[in-house]
Design a protein around this motif. Sequence first.
Motif, PDB file in Angstrom:
ATOM      1  N   ALA A 131       5.203   0.773   2.271  1.00 21.69           N
ATOM      2  CA  ALA A 131       5.291   0.712   3.731  1.00 21.69           C
ATOM      3  C   ALA A 131       4.366   1.738   4.378  1.00 21.69           C
ATOM      4  N   CYS A 134       0.775   0.487   4.056  1.00 27.86           N
ATOM      5  CA  CYS A 134       0.490  -0.589   5.016  1.00 27.86           C
ATOM      6  C   CYS A 134       0.310  -0.036   6.424  1.00 27.86           C
ATOM      7  N   GLU A 135       1.140   0.921   6.788  1.00 30.95           N
ATOM      8  CA  GLU A 135       1.054   1.502   8.130  1.00 30.95           C
ATOM      9  C   GLU A 135      -0.240   2.279   8.324  1.00 30.95           C
ATOM     10  N   LEU A 158       5.717  -9.553  -0.008  1.00 30.16           N
ATOM     11  CA  LEU A 158       6.605  -8.817   0.889  1.00 30.16           C
ATOM     12  C   LEU A 158       7.692  -9.726   1.452  1.00 30.16           C
ATOM     13  N   SER A 176       6.739  -3.315   6.625  1.00 28.94           N
ATOM     14  CA  SER A 176       5.373  -3.464   6.137  1.00 28.94           C
ATOM     15  C   SER A 176       4.713  -4.696   6.734  1.00 28.94           C
TER      16      SER A 176
END
Length: 904
Positions: A131, A134-135, A158, A176
Amino acid sequence: MLGQARSSPATANYLAYILSNGPLLHELGYTPSDILLVRSAAAINLKNTIKAYYRTSPDTTLAYVRSSALSSLEDPVSQIRNFAGSVISEIVQRGGVLGWPELLPKLLALAGNDPGNVSPEAQEGAMSALAKICEDNTQSLEGEFQGQRPLAIIIPKLISITSSPNPKVRAFALASINAFIPQTSQAVLASLDDILAQLFRLANDPSDSVRRNVCRSFTHLVDVRPDRIRPHMSGLVDFFVLQQRNTDDPDLALDAAEFWLCVGENGRLCPSLGPFLGKIIPVLLESMVYDEEDVLRLQGDVDDANQEDRSEDVKPQFATTKSARMTANGHSGSNGNGLHLANGDDELSEGEIEEADDEDGVGNTEDRWNLRKCSAAALDVLASNFHGAVFSVTLPYLTENLRHPDWPNREAAVLAIGAVADGCMDAVTPHLPDLVPYLLSLLNDEEPVVRLITCWALGRYSAWASHLQNTSDRKRYFEPMMEGILHKMLDRNKRVQEAAASAFANLEEKATKGLTPYCGPIIRQFVQCFGRYKDRNMYILYDCVQTLAEHVGPALAQQELIDALMPAIIQRWSKVSDRSQEIFPLLECLSYVATALGDAFAPFAVPVFGRCIRIIHQSLEEYMMSVNDETLDKPSKDFLVTSLDLLSAIIQALDQRRGGELVEASQPRFFDLLLFCMENPSNDVRQSSYALLGDCAVNVFSHLKPSLSSLMPILIQQLDLDNMRDQDIDQGFSVINNACWSCGEIVMKEEAGMRPYVEQIYQRLLGIISNPEVPTSVNENAVIALGRLGVHCSSSLAPHLAEFAKPFLQIISPVEQTDEKAHAFLGFNHIVQANPQAMENCLLEYFKASAAYAHYTGVDRDGHTTESFQRNIIGYKSLVPNFEPFLQQLPERDLEKLRASFKV
């Protein structure tokens, strides 16, 4: 020494070892809390070391750090797993996806429990790390690597992981996906059917964290694919209403409330909420009531008007940018309001932020965006879309709660009244004759927070009161509203003072010149505020003074008012140091006051002018020192901006003799300082500098003239579009706009003395008017400067006429008729007279411009421009074969104007 240690490869190894070896520290006798502290510190230092030295770290070190961080994702302590995820994300940010190609498949496998024997802690740690990646890496993950897009694999996986039995893993997986929805990722759009199916399934998830991310997903999709949201609106309304009523998780309730705000601001989707207002509005109104914790915090708010502010209570201040000369006549369009309750449209969210703006522990939590603010903002937006329908649902709540014995209910009802003010004005207006007097009575409520929100709400209805035409209605409603808000500016509570001052500034904006008869009592109240306000509220008081000065203008120049107001301002002026941030709003305020007073500002001009010169000189010296010594901080540009703007205001306000004396007496020399400011790297500083240069050309040109040889090369360079950086394009055009305007003013005064600069100026101005990316206002000022240049230098510009005539006529045509436009046409006509053949391709447009100009007689006071049109038209009559058939090509109306004005 610490820097050298961090750069050593061994340091990263040691830190990674400490992070991943908790049992070792236990064997050394550390307590569990000490172990957590040491390992956390190791993780933070490891992340910073990677950030600083990734590129120079040996492969062996990076391999060990990667291995240690991955193993730490399985740690039984959740904080360590989180820290390990942060380290992993930092490695990806520094080395890219290809720098650790096996990472993403590894994390996805762990999070999805692909082997079947992954511990819940490892699943959670892996998904948390993913996560974070992805951020932090949305753009790079969207890219293509070796013919493949990582997201094409990641998104479907995901979606699968959102079915995990572990609620934290489900929440992280959905978070995510949410990182990519706003990017309109192709991988997301390709899987949108699966995502929506999973969202509807997860809407009933027992985990608040999962449902919070479901709320965020739908809110993101409102902007990305509203067409996929619309068919499900009925069910979504029920879902979001239920989530917003979740009193156990305020973050979940806030995420739900943001859905209404987002849909309300989406023009395509908002109408679909219409049938459900009866469900939505009540939950918004419920959410606007302070909860029990807030009530305890706010109950019995202190009477603190006599307490000195702490330094941390006074927020950093920034100068409002000097408005560019955005109109072709060179007048600024700035409203001058650096601080006010709300921005241009009086948006609720801004008002609410101001309403609860406090740092002393009484209202500090209100500084954050919260459920109450979001609900009020959503009500505002829905009211602006559905108008009377929203008020119909809101009215029963108002009837029940406005006079409620419990102050939180009264306060929320007043907040609701203010929230619907703009959107429901037509529906509310019939109730205002009863509502306004009651609101005025609430200004004396024993609870400060009620008095505060009442000030704000009254400010929202100040436009209605200000525009009442009937004298008796104004006496019944407007005057009591004005007096009530003024009175609260001296409330015993500082937050109420601030809200009242903000509301009064708002009233000033709406009433404008209608306040002229009331200047006496207003100024007397302001003077008392100067005597009683502490540092923080002094800023909004400056805004009140400058807004009044802006709108009533010369009405302030009565000796009685000057004798009352100016000593109060000067007394505060004497207490504020040259390097205090309070100097910014104070100088801005004085700029408006000087403009309003005009020559009556003369008794105060010498010390004020001198101090501005001192501040500019000191700031320039500090800037040069910081350039030569990187350890020194650069001074704030706002010291220069506000001082330059005040100098402009004073030079415009005083007669030319007094203004010239101030410029001549300046030490250091005025135009030497201005030259340095014109070369300052800050766009804001240069923008104000060129405004001041133009004002000097208009008002004190004889003192400017000796410095033109130094200033003109800098001005010409500023007109070059090639010198503007892409990242500065918006502000850069504002600078060029002011430079064009000041150039036009200089050429009118210097006359034939501009000939040495004509060719350079022409090429720069041509580059501006030939560029389709240049804003209209810049083009207008450029063609006016170019035309004015032709008044005394027509022979130098005549050879270029064919090149610029057509864009000149196209750009100047819609410009408002002013003296500046008359000057520009006079110069253009001189150029045409010197080279009439060059107009062959745009002669018809020239005749249209001639007819349009002749129709407006208000600005050509001496008739020179009209005569020049007449002379050229007569010249073309003898020059153009078949002149009469040529004229017949003009539209009939233009032809009639031309014949009537020029006898052709």
